[in-house]
Design an enzyme around this catalytic site. Sequence first.
Site, PDB file in Angstrom:
ATOM      1  N   THR A 163       0.787  -1.230  -0.025  1.00 11.91           N
ATOM      2  CA  THR A 163      -0.024   0.080   0.011  1.00 11.91           C
ATOM      3  C   THR A 163       1.053   1.114  -0.110  1.00 11.91           C
ATOM      4  OG1 THR A 163      -1.807  -1.108   1.100  1.00 11.91           O
ATOM      5  CG2 THR A 163      -1.893   1.108   1.249  1.00 11.91           C
ATOM      6  N   THR A 196       2.137  -3.454   8.578  1.00 11.78           N
ATOM      7  CA  THR A 196       1.995  -4.207   9.617  1.00 11.78           C
ATOM      8  C   THR A 196       3.081  -4.583  10.102  1.00 11.78           C
ATOM      9  OG1 THR A 196      -0.368  -4.693   9.207  1.00 11.78           O
ATOM     10  CG2 THR A 196       0.768  -5.949  10.872  1.00 11.78           C
ATOM     11  N   THR A 222      -1.369  -2.954 -11.968  1.00 15.21           N
ATOM     12  CA  THR A 222      -0.712  -4.071 -11.402  1.00 15.21           C
ATOM     13  C   THR A 222       0.329  -5.047 -11.919  1.00 15.21           C
ATOM     14  OG1 THR A 222      -3.013  -5.209 -11.947  1.00 15.21           O
ATOM     15  CG2 THR A 222      -2.690  -4.451  -9.560  1.00 15.21           C
ATOM     16  N   ARG A 299      -6.054 -13.028   4.151  1.00 10.05           N
ATOM     17  CA  ARG A 299      -7.531 -12.758   3.916  1.00 10.05           C
ATOM     18  C   ARG A 299      -8.145 -13.940   4.833  1.00 10.05           C
ATOM     19  NH1 ARG A 299      -8.551 -10.612  -2.150  1.00 10.05           N
ATOM     20  NH2 ARG A 299      -7.860  -8.511  -1.775  1.00 10.05           N
ATOM     21  N   GLY A 420     -25.523  -3.849  28.718  1.00 10.50           N
ATOM     22  CA  GLY A 420     -26.089  -2.646  29.131  1.00 10.50           C
ATOM     23  C   GLY A 420     -24.842  -1.530  29.167  1.00 10.50           C
ATOM     24  N   GLU A 444      -6.745  -5.645   4.185  1.00  7.18           N
ATOM     25  CA  GLU A 444      -6.845  -7.038   2.946  1.00  7.18           C
ATOM     26  C   GLU A 444      -7.879  -7.036   2.199  1.00  7.18           C
ATOM     27  OE1 GLU A 444      -4.379  -8.662   2.396  1.00  7.18           O
ATOM     28  OE2 GLU A 444      -3.035  -8.507   4.022  1.00  7.18           O
ATOM     29  N   ASP A 453     -14.575  -9.386  -5.791  1.00  4.93           N
ATOM     30  CA  ASP A 453     -13.883 -10.647  -6.089  1.00  4.93           C
ATOM     31  C   ASP A 453     -14.776 -11.841  -6.099  1.00  4.93           C
ATOM     32  OD1 ASP A 453     -11.156 -11.960  -5.979  1.00  4.93           O
ATOM     33  OD2 ASP A 453     -11.816 -12.636  -4.271  1.00  4.93           O
ATOM     34  N   ARG A 457     -14.599 -12.554 -10.071  1.00  4.99           N
ATOM     35  CA  ARG A 457     -13.463 -13.437 -10.267  1.00  4.99           C
ATOM     36  C   ARG A 457     -13.953 -14.785  -9.973  1.00  4.99           C
ATOM     37  NH1 ARG A 457      -8.024 -12.373 -11.099  1.00  4.99           N
ATOM     38  NH2 ARG A 457      -6.850 -14.054 -10.858  1.00  4.99           N
TER      39      ARG A 457
HETATM   40  C1  ST9 Z   1      -2.828  -5.199   4.174  1.00  3.72           C
HETATM   41  C2  ST9 Z   1      -2.081  -5.719   5.593  1.00  3.72           C
HETATM   42  O1  ST9 Z   1      -4.062  -4.761   4.231  1.00  3.72           O
HETATM   43  C3  ST9 Z   1      -2.979  -6.022   6.555  1.00  3.72           C
HETATM   44  C4  ST9 Z   1      -2.249  -6.759   7.738  1.00  3.72           C
HETATM   45  C5  ST9 Z   1      -2.026  -8.202   7.412  1.00  3.72           C
HETATM   46  C6  ST9 Z   1      -1.368  -8.870   8.524  1.00  3.72           C
HETATM   47  C7  ST9 Z   1      -1.049 -10.263   8.243  1.00  3.72           C
HETATM   48  C8  ST9 Z   1       0.360 -10.344   8.347  1.00  3.72           C
HETATM   49  C9  ST9 Z   1       0.794 -11.396   7.316  1.00  3.72           C
HETATM   50  C10 ST9 Z   1       2.062 -10.894   6.738  1.00  3.72           C
HETATM   51  C11 ST9 Z   1       2.758 -11.823   5.985  1.00  3.72           C
HETATM   52  C12 ST9 Z   1       3.841 -11.306   5.282  1.00  3.72           C
HETATM   53  C13 ST9 Z   1       4.522 -12.365   4.217  1.00  3.72           C
HETATM   54  C14 ST9 Z   1       5.112 -11.891   2.986  1.00  3.72           C
HETATM   55  C15 ST9 Z   1       5.575 -12.907   2.294  1.00  3.72           C
HETATM   56  C16 ST9 Z   1       5.805 -12.675   0.781  1.00  3.72           C
HETATM   57  C17 ST9 Z   1       6.155 -14.187  -0.139  1.00  3.72           C
HETATM   58  C18 ST9 Z   1       6.481 -14.234  -1.358  1.00  3.72           C
HETATM   59  N1  ST9 Z   1      -6.762 -14.162  -5.921  1.00  3.72           N
HETATM   60  O2  ST9 Z   1      -8.455  -8.040 -11.027  1.00  3.72           O
HETATM   61  P1  ST9 Z   1      -7.184  -7.450 -11.547  1.00  3.72           P
HETATM   62  C19 ST9 Z   1      -4.181 -11.153  -9.065  1.00  3.72           C
HETATM   63  S1  ST9 Z   1      -1.992  -5.180   2.749  1.00  3.72           S
HETATM   64  C20 ST9 Z   1      -5.436 -14.251  -6.688  1.00  3.72           C
HETATM   65  O3  ST9 Z   1      -7.066  -7.361 -12.902  1.00  3.72           O
HETATM   66  P2  ST9 Z   1      -6.472  -4.882 -10.755  1.00  3.72           P
HETATM   67  C21 ST9 Z   1      -4.115 -11.882 -10.241  1.00  3.72           C
HETATM   68  O4  ST9 Z   1      -2.864 -12.173 -10.527  1.00  3.72           O
HETATM   69  C22 ST9 Z   1      -3.049  -4.697   1.399  1.00  3.72           C
HETATM   70  N2  ST9 Z   1      -5.001 -13.642  -7.395  1.00  3.72           N
HETATM   71  O5  ST9 Z   1      -6.905  -6.258 -10.518  1.00  3.72           O
HETATM   72  C23 ST9 Z   1      -4.640 -10.855 -11.507  1.00  3.72           C
HETATM   73  O6  ST9 Z   1      -4.103 -11.298 -12.651  1.00  3.72           O
HETATM   74  P3  ST9 Z   1      -4.968 -12.329 -13.585  1.00  3.72           P
HETATM   75  C24 ST9 Z   1      -3.902  -5.484   1.093  1.00  3.72           C
HETATM   76  C25 ST9 Z   1      -5.539 -12.419  -7.675  1.00  3.72           C
HETATM   77  O7  ST9 Z   1      -7.947  -4.399 -11.223  1.00  3.72           O
HETATM   78  C26 ST9 Z   1      -4.005  -9.660 -10.885  1.00  3.72           C
HETATM   79  O8  ST9 Z   1      -4.161  -9.654  -9.663  1.00  3.72           O
HETATM   80  N3  ST9 Z   1      -4.534  -4.915  -0.238  1.00  3.72           N
HETATM   81  C27 ST9 Z   1      -6.972 -11.974  -7.077  1.00  3.72           C
HETATM   82  O9  ST9 Z   1      -5.350  -4.982 -11.619  1.00  3.72           O
HETATM   83  C28 ST9 Z   1      -4.566  -8.471 -11.506  1.00  3.72           C
HETATM   84  O10 ST9 Z   1      -6.132  -8.743 -11.074  1.00  3.72           O
HETATM   85  C29 ST9 Z   1      -5.552  -5.596  -0.944  1.00  3.72           C
HETATM   86  O11 ST9 Z   1      -5.954  -6.528  -0.558  1.00  3.72           O
HETATM   87  C30 ST9 Z   1      -7.546 -13.015  -6.161  1.00  3.72           C
HETATM   88  N4  ST9 Z   1      -8.633 -12.813  -5.450  1.00  3.72           N
HETATM   89  O12 ST9 Z   1      -6.371  -4.672  -9.301  1.00  3.72           O
HETATM   90  C31 ST9 Z   1      -5.728  -4.727  -2.068  1.00  3.72           C
HETATM   91  N5  ST9 Z   1      -7.356 -10.838  -7.289  1.00  3.72           N
HETATM   92  O13 ST9 Z   1      -6.614 -11.780 -13.820  1.00  3.72           O
HETATM   93  C32 ST9 Z   1      -7.340  -4.919  -2.397  1.00  3.72           C
HETATM   94  C33 ST9 Z   1      -6.312 -10.348  -8.261  1.00  3.72           C
HETATM   95  O14 ST9 Z   1      -4.327 -12.320 -14.576  1.00  3.72           O
HETATM   96  N6  ST9 Z   1      -7.631  -4.669  -3.738  1.00  3.72           N
HETATM   97  N7  ST9 Z   1      -5.552 -11.150  -8.432  1.00  3.72           N
HETATM   98  O15 ST9 Z   1      -5.138 -13.674 -12.758  1.00  3.72           O
HETATM   99  C34 ST9 Z   1      -7.682  -5.522  -4.445  1.00  3.72           C
HETATM  100  O16 ST9 Z   1      -7.602  -6.687  -4.253  1.00  3.72           O
HETATM  101  C35 ST9 Z   1      -8.002  -5.311  -5.985  1.00  3.72           C
HETATM  102  O17 ST9 Z   1      -9.285  -5.578  -6.435  1.00  3.72           O
HETATM  103  C36 ST9 Z   1      -6.825  -5.316  -6.954  1.00  3.72           C
HETATM  104  C37 ST9 Z   1      -7.325  -4.534  -8.265  1.00  3.72           C
HETATM  105  C38 ST9 Z   1      -5.530  -4.658  -6.443  1.00  3.72           C
HETATM  106  C39 ST9 Z   1      -6.709  -6.968  -7.291  1.00  3.72           C
END
Ligand code: ST9
Length: 608
Positions: A163, A196, A222, A299, A420, A444, A453, A457
């Site tokens: 972000t 975070t 993206t 999520r 209450g 998230e 989504d 999707r």
């Molecule tokens: C946040 C942090 O909020 C909160 C705290 C979390 C604490 C937990 C701690 C965990 C930490 C762990 C860290 C570990 C790190 C490890 C890394 C390891 C490597 N499913 O629809 P399109 C993909 S953080 C799967 O055209 P737009 C897919 O590749 C902030 N994939 O999107 C797709 O391509 P295609 C959280 C998905 O219109 C591509 O994206 N922020 C999915 O370009 C483009 O898709 C958010 O969550 C899915 N469901 O962008 C962002 N969807 O289609 C929220 C998309 O070819 N915004 N892809 O497959 C969104 O989700 C928007 O809809 C958007 C739109 C960004 C996807």
Amino acid sequence: MNHYRSNVDDIAFNLFEVLGIDRAQQQDGPLDRSTVVAMLRELDRLAAGPIAASYTSSDRRPPAFDANTHTVSLPEDLKASVRTYLEAGWAHVGADSQVGGTEVPQVLRWALAELVLAANPAVYMYATAPTSASIFLRQATAEQQGWARVIGTSNWGSTMVLTEADAGSDVGAARTKAIPQLDGTWHIEGVKRFITSADSGDLFDNIVHFVLARPQGARAGTKGLSLFLVPKFHVDFTTGALGERNGVFVTNLESKMGLKASATCELAFGQHGIPAVGWLVGETHDGVAQIFDVIEDARMFVGTKAVATLSAGYLNALSYAKTRIQGGDLAHGGATAPRVAILRHPDVRRSLLTQKAYVEGLRALYLFAAAHQDAPVAAVVTGADPSMAAAISDMLLPIVKGFGAETAIAMLNEALQVFGGSGYLQDYPLEQYIRDARIDALYEGTTAIQAQDLLFRKIVRNRGAALGFLSAFMKAELDQVNDPPLKPTADRIAHALREIDVMNNLLLRRLTEALEQPEQIYLVGLDATGYLYAMGDLLVGWMLLRHAVVSSRALVDPDVDSNERAFFEGKIAAAAFFADRVLPRLSATRKTFEATTLGIMHLPDEAF
Ligand code: ST9
């Protein structure tokens, strides 16, 4: 007695009586029930003690930021809670064995997570490195595989960094740059927000940031983003030895409504005279797809956290309602009758049974979704093949997250109401639960993002395959319920399923019309969140019925003791109550969909 309340019996009931996970073929043989229950009980004990111990105090005295040293320091008791969780090895349960993890089915991993998330969600949020390492391992090059082991086995923290101030829901608007270097590394430049656990003082020896940035010259949106690994301290990944400070610094700590123990930071890359050196993850420029492996896990964490807090809230309200004497029984003269515990009042019972139905239905739902994250477990739960299991898990995720979060927020208000005026005080945990749970509908991906989504999707793009499979499976189960006490409940759920079918057809028709008349897509957008809620209610109703069916069979056994009898009777009552009193609103939702027009979109902005 601290704030923590849990329901290990209900978790075990889901895992064994309902899902039958002990029948799944695991690599190391079937899951042994007594081992699983012992694990749940042991983590429950820790959650109730040292993990919950800092929940309230770290809300009142939260992490602090020192701008001179760019350091976030955590309260000592919070660090003690995190260390207890880490040292007992719980953060590694469910992680890949190659990064030091203990492999278990994901459904067990999430069941265990519920307990720590109910006790102190921030503890879980600091202890994510084993999970990050497991995800990184799947994406890493051959050389990077060893780095994953270092991340998973060292005393490190981890973050996900997407972000920016002007790139929230719209991740593709991110401006942070990645500049290639001759030695194959990258220099990251930009400022990220809402990160975070981006710093935690001396809790960890190092922190690994997984950062989305745009390589110079890459396309907009993206699809132009790549994923980089940026450690706080440089590291020799063959030995794990730490080196110089890398150029990534925390520049602010947010002051928030709740979840204050979890540090939410602004993070600057390459802005302080030292380059922020990063490594391309997996050497593929496919950052958004890669980070979505993390987002999906996160999520699931949010949906589980929402249920965990709601469950604790309900159980606190229930014990208060049993002991708080106030008012007379309505049927015995009200004002003049002897005073009774408030549990005797109709409105309190209505509220508590609604809370119970949602808590137990949502718990069943996140566990059912998690059961589809492993093919062998899914095979015993619905018979889905591996690709269908993955599609079902994908489809349920926005419901677990979005509907779970919104419902928990609404039901925690019900739980507070039981107290209450006392519920408004910091003497009880409900006010903190409400503040801490409010974020679940925001981070998230907001609820509207989850709804889109789900529709665009997970249903339309999947050509309704997962939806069709699950609907057919549900219908087959409903058809088999013929026992008189449960049949009316099954009939109401079947009716709700038909209402969903009507909504599906209506939305599909509007989507098809949008190919010719683009504005028709607004009609779908206007009803997307309503659809998410309707699907959530249907699934909760079905989950409760599945529990009622198992309970009704169990009650036939003459050896059930009085506690078990109460547990099973409660299940049957919750299912009937939900089907009778909540599910009829799906008919109203269907009618509102039919009445949706473009008027709201054509209304001049000034008229709002
Ligand atoms: C946040 C942090 O909020 C909160 C705290 C979390 C604490 C937990 C701690 C965990 C930490 C762990 C860290 C570990 C790190 C490890 C890394 C390891 C490597 N499913 O629809 P399109 C993909 S953080 C799967 O055209 P737009 C897919 O590749 C902030 N994939 O999107 C797709 O391509 P295609 C959280 C998905 O219109 C591509 O994206 N922020 C999915 O370009 C483009 O898709 C958010 O969550 C899915 N469901 O962008 C962002 N969807 O289609 C929220 C998309 O070819 N915004 N892809 O497959 C969104 O989700 C928007 O809809 C958007 C739109 C960004 C996807």
